[in-house]
Design a protein around this motif. Structure first.
Motif, mmCIF file in Angstrom:
data_model
loop_
_atom_site.group_PDB
_atom_site.id
_atom_site.type_symbol
_atom_site.label_atom_id
_atom_site.label_comp_id
_atom_site.label_asym_id
_atom_site.label_seq_id
_atom_site.Cartn_x
_atom_site.Cartn_y
_atom_site.Cartn_z
ATOM 1 N N VAL A 220 0.829 -1.370 -0.174
ATOM 2 C CA VAL A 220 0.053 0.083 -0.027
ATOM 3 C C VAL A 220 0.948 1.413 0.024
ATOM 4 C CG1 VAL A 220 -1.790 1.177 1.194
ATOM 5 C CG2 VAL A 220 -1.964 -1.166 1.301
ATOM 6 N N TYR A 221 0.822 2.035 -0.870
ATOM 7 C CA TYR A 221 1.565 3.127 -0.970
ATOM 8 C C TYR A 221 0.894 4.410 -0.548
ATOM 9 C CZ TYR A 221 4.542 0.745 -4.263
ATOM 10 O OH TYR A 221 5.385 -0.165 -4.780
ATOM 11 N N GLU A 222 -0.558 4.462 -0.799
ATOM 12 C CA GLU A 222 -1.278 5.713 -0.190
ATOM 13 C C GLU A 222 -2.722 5.409 0.226
ATOM 14 O OE1 GLU A 222 -1.847 8.354 -3.510
ATOM 15 O OE2 GLU A 222 0.483 8.885 -3.601
ATOM 16 N N ILE A 223 -2.907 6.261 1.481
ATOM 17 C CA ILE A 223 -4.149 6.115 1.939
ATOM 18 C C ILE A 223 -4.704 7.589 2.262
ATOM 19 C CG2 ILE A 223 -5.764 5.360 4.087
ATOM 20 C CD1 ILE A 223 -3.489 3.287 4.478
ATOM 21 N N ASP A 224 -5.819 7.627 1.568
ATOM 22 C CA ASP A 224 -6.338 9.271 1.286
ATOM 23 C C ASP A 224 -5.408 10.035 0.507
ATOM 24 O OD1 ASP A 224 -8.662 8.407 2.832
ATOM 25 O OD2 ASP A 224 -7.854 8.851 4.673
ATOM 26 N N GLN A 255 -20.634 -4.227 5.861
ATOM 27 C CA GLN A 255 -21.253 -5.124 6.874
ATOM 28 C C GLN A 255 -20.099 -6.029 7.545
ATOM 29 O OE1 GLN A 255 -24.373 -6.796 4.742
ATOM 30 N NE2 GLN A 255 -25.887 -5.619 5.599
ATOM 31 N N TYR A 256 -19.219 -6.218 6.896
ATOM 32 C CA TYR A 256 -18.161 -7.226 7.335
ATOM 33 C C TYR A 256 -16.742 -6.801 7.048
ATOM 34 C CZ TYR A 256 -22.116 -10.442 6.868
ATOM 35 O OH TYR A 256 -23.391 -10.773 6.884
ATOM 36 N N SER A 257 -15.626 -7.243 7.854
ATOM 37 C CA SER A 257 -14.346 -6.893 7.707
ATOM 38 C C SER A 257 -13.386 -7.984 7.928
ATOM 39 C CB SER A 257 -14.050 -5.712 8.797
ATOM 40 O OG SER A 257 -14.414 -6.270 10.113
ATOM 41 N N TYR A 258 -12.258 -7.985 7.398
ATOM 42 C CA TYR A 258 -11.209 -8.726 7.537
ATOM 43 C C TYR A 258 -9.891 -7.993 7.964
ATOM 44 C CZ TYR A 258 -10.447 -7.778 2.364
ATOM 45 O OH TYR A 258 -10.252 -7.042 1.418
ATOM 46 N N MET A 259 -8.985 -8.899 8.414
ATOM 47 C CA MET A 259 -7.635 -8.357 8.843
ATOM 48 C C MET A 259 -6.442 -8.319 7.791
ATOM 49 S SD MET A 259 -8.929 -7.287 11.647
ATOM 50 C CE MET A 259 -7.553 -6.624 12.489
ATOM 51 N N ARG A 260 -5.882 -7.169 7.848
ATOM 52 C CA ARG A 260 -4.476 -7.249 6.923
ATOM 53 C C ARG A 260 -3.260 -6.879 8.005
ATOM 54 N NH1 ARG A 260 -6.312 -10.601 4.342
ATOM 55 N NH2 ARG A 260 -6.867 -10.507 2.295
ATOM 56 N N ALA A 261 -2.302 -7.858 8.184
ATOM 57 C CA ALA A 261 -1.298 -7.680 9.024
ATOM 58 C C ALA A 261 0.035 -7.060 8.184
ATOM 59 C CB ALA A 261 -0.876 -8.848 9.776
ATOM 60 N N PRO A 262 0.706 -5.841 8.644
ATOM 61 C CA PRO A 262 1.663 -5.590 8.246
ATOM 62 C C PRO A 262 2.917 -6.629 8.264
ATOM 63 C CG PRO A 262 1.056 -3.883 9.575
ATOM 64 C CD PRO A 262 0.172 -5.064 10.030
ATOM 65 N N SER A 263 3.720 -6.787 7.138
ATOM 66 C CA SER A 263 4.670 -7.922 7.227
ATOM 67 C C SER A 263 6.022 -7.505 8.104
ATOM 68 C CB SER A 263 5.023 -8.115 5.854
ATOM 69 O OG SER A 263 5.909 -7.217 5.309
ATOM 70 N N GLY A 264 5.930 -6.129 8.489
ATOM 71 C CA GLY A 264 7.148 -5.795 9.060
ATOM 72 C C GLY A 264 8.211 -5.004 7.926
ATOM 73 N N SER A 265 7.816 -5.067 6.694
ATOM 74 C CA SER A 265 8.616 -4.329 5.699
ATOM 75 C C SER A 265 7.960 -3.019 5.259
ATOM 76 C CB SER A 265 8.559 -5.116 4.635
ATOM 77 O OG SER A 265 9.454 -4.514 3.314
ATOM 78 N N TYR A 266 8.771 -1.934 5.257
ATOM 79 C CA TYR A 266 8.015 -0.652 4.884
ATOM 80 C C TYR A 266 9.189 0.086 4.132
ATOM 81 C CZ TYR A 266 9.992 1.067 9.249
ATOM 82 O OH TYR A 266 10.647 1.195 10.659
ATOM 83 N N ASN A 267 8.783 1.352 3.519
ATOM 84 C CA ASN A 267 9.628 2.221 2.780
ATOM 85 C C ASN A 267 9.514 3.420 3.198
ATOM 86 O OD1 ASN A 267 11.198 3.576 0.817
ATOM 87 N ND2 ASN A 267 11.275 1.934 -0.655
ATOM 88 N N PRO A 268 10.570 3.814 4.188
ATOM 89 C CA PRO A 268 10.556 5.317 4.789
ATOM 90 C C PRO A 268 10.683 6.409 3.445
ATOM 91 C CG PRO A 268 11.995 3.944 5.967
ATOM 92 C CD PRO A 268 11.832 3.100 4.563
ATOM 93 N N THR A 269 11.219 5.991 2.565
ATOM 94 C CA THR A 269 11.462 7.148 1.284
ATOM 95 C C THR A 269 9.998 7.047 0.589
ATOM 96 O OG1 THR A 269 13.609 6.331 1.362
ATOM 97 C CG2 THR A 269 12.724 7.564 -0.672
ATOM 98 N N LEU A 270 9.402 6.309 0.081
ATOM 99 C CA LEU A 270 8.319 5.904 -0.480
ATOM 100 C C LEU A 270 7.022 6.027 0.307
ATOM 101 C CD1 LEU A 270 8.932 3.325 -3.135
ATOM 102 C CD2 LEU A 270 9.105 5.591 -3.601
#
Length: 384
Positions: A220-224, A255-270
């Motif tokens: 995921v690169y952008e939220i809002d 009405q429903y939801s499911y979970m997505r867990a961060p893998s621990g990998s992220y890019n501070p630059t992007l």
């Protein structure tokens, strides 16, 4: 008649463990012949020796299975480094297995092969599919489940990705007397089967919702229209995204939801964040938090849902699928997760399950199946 028996051993020696299990099952079978089975094994066993021993005793058995991040059963409760075998007997149900190989090369073709094998001689509609796919290849588990949904139609699909005790190197899948990796085994049930399930995570949403505006599969690169990393920083300060703070992803109906867990990998630059499962573009999401107590109570809530939704008078067995991340967070309290489910029952039922690298189940009874993270799933099975 729908009869299930389970054997469970924590003996570290492969030969001794499978002999112990087969003796347990033989006593419980009382002369009945199993039609199918599911084998759940810790990563360090000699899996080839084990499956060959099972098939030598039951040559016609429809057997699937895989490696795990922890095991549980009505024999020994929660264990690590153990071996579990559940066997199914029925004179009214048809239970058949299939295997799809080399899913990283062509998962659509692999799924078609697995389904063709499992459905060749079925004479009744399929009521259930259980699958334990490889989870450590480049194949998206979300796309794998979506493809299964398309090929099987309205058949509910349950299961979990095979695991290797958090090593993230290689997991294994079992089909009859063979051991595979990069494969997807399935077990289909047709005929007079009754089932219900429950699922819960124990994570509660915090802060406001956001909409995913830029994403590529599980990154995921952008939220809002802002950096996804900043969406986390807004609520967690400089605390990096981790599996302790997954996203709640709402389905299109909200009405429903499911979970997505961060893998621990992220890019501070992007400003991107990588998750353990794909997230759709335009999805509505919310950061969540939890405590160990709430994680544990979710297993009980899942069990209660399954019991309340069961359409018959008395189920025969329970299958459990819980997330390896839950086990990591719970630590020494993991054994309480299984124990709490048993407090919901008036009498002990044959049960088994495992800790997975991602769970598979519908969001609602008999609905479309989804891929989940950090979720506890209870599946009740019985006969009409």
């Amino acid at each position: 008649m729908f009869k299930t028996v389970v054997g469970h051993s924590n003996d570290p020696d492969s030969e001794s463990a499978i002999v112990e299990i087969l003796n347990q099952c033989d006593r419980a079978l009382s002369g009945d012949l199993p039609q199918a089975g599911i084998l759940l094994a810790a990563i360090d066993f000699d899996h080839a020796e084990i499956v060959q021993k099972i098939v030598s005793i039951y040559p016609e058995i429809e057997l699937i299975g895989g490696t795990t991040d922890g095991e549980m059963s009505s024999v020994l409760g929660f264990q690590q480094d153990s071996l579990v075998l559940i066997l199914f007997c029925s004179d009214r149900l048809q239970i058949r297995a299939g295997i799809g190989r080399r899913i990283s090369q062509d998962f659509h073709r692999a799924l078609e092969e697995a389904i063709a094998q499992a459905t060749t001689d079925l004479t009744q509609p399929i009521k259930l599919c259980i699958t334990l796919p490889e989870g450590l290849t480049s194949v998206s588990a979300v796309k794998l489940v979506d493809c299964l949904n398309q090929l099987l139609g309205k058949v509910p699909i349950f299961g979990g990705l095979t695991a290797d005790q958090w090593r993230f190197k290689q997991s294994y899948q079992f089909y009859k007397n063979e051991v595979y990796s990069d494969a997807i085994p399935i077990l289909v049930f047709s005929g007079h089967l009754l089932l219900s399930h429950g699922l819960a995570s124990g994570w509660n949403p915090i802060g406001t919702v956001g909409q995913v505006t830029k994403v590529e599969d599980n990154v995921v690169y952008e939220i809002d229209h802002h950096r996804a990393l900043d969406f986390y920083y807004r609520y967690l300060g400089e605390h990096p995204p981790s599996s302790e703070y997954p996203l709640m992803v709402f389905d299109p109906t909200r009405q429903y939801s499911y979970m997505r867990a961060p893998s621990g990998s992220y890019n501070p630059t992007l400003g991107s964040v990588t998750f353990f499962g794909d997230i759709p573009e335009q999805a509505i999401v919310q950061i969540t938090e939890t405590t160990r107590d709430r994680i544990l109570l979710a297993s009980q809530a899942s069990m209660q849902q399954a019991i309340q939704n069961y359409p018959g008078s008395q189920p025969s067995t329970i299958l459990f699928f819980s997330c390896a991340s839950r086990r990591q967070i719970l630590g020494s309290r993991t054994l309480e997760e299984y124990n709490l489910t048993q407090q919901c029952l008036k009498q002990t039922l044959v049960s088994c399950g495992f800790y997975t690298n991602g769970e598979i189940a519908p969001l609602e009874q008999h609905g479309t199946s989804y891929f989940h993270n950090e979720t506890f799933i209870a599946l009740l099975l019985g006969e009409e």
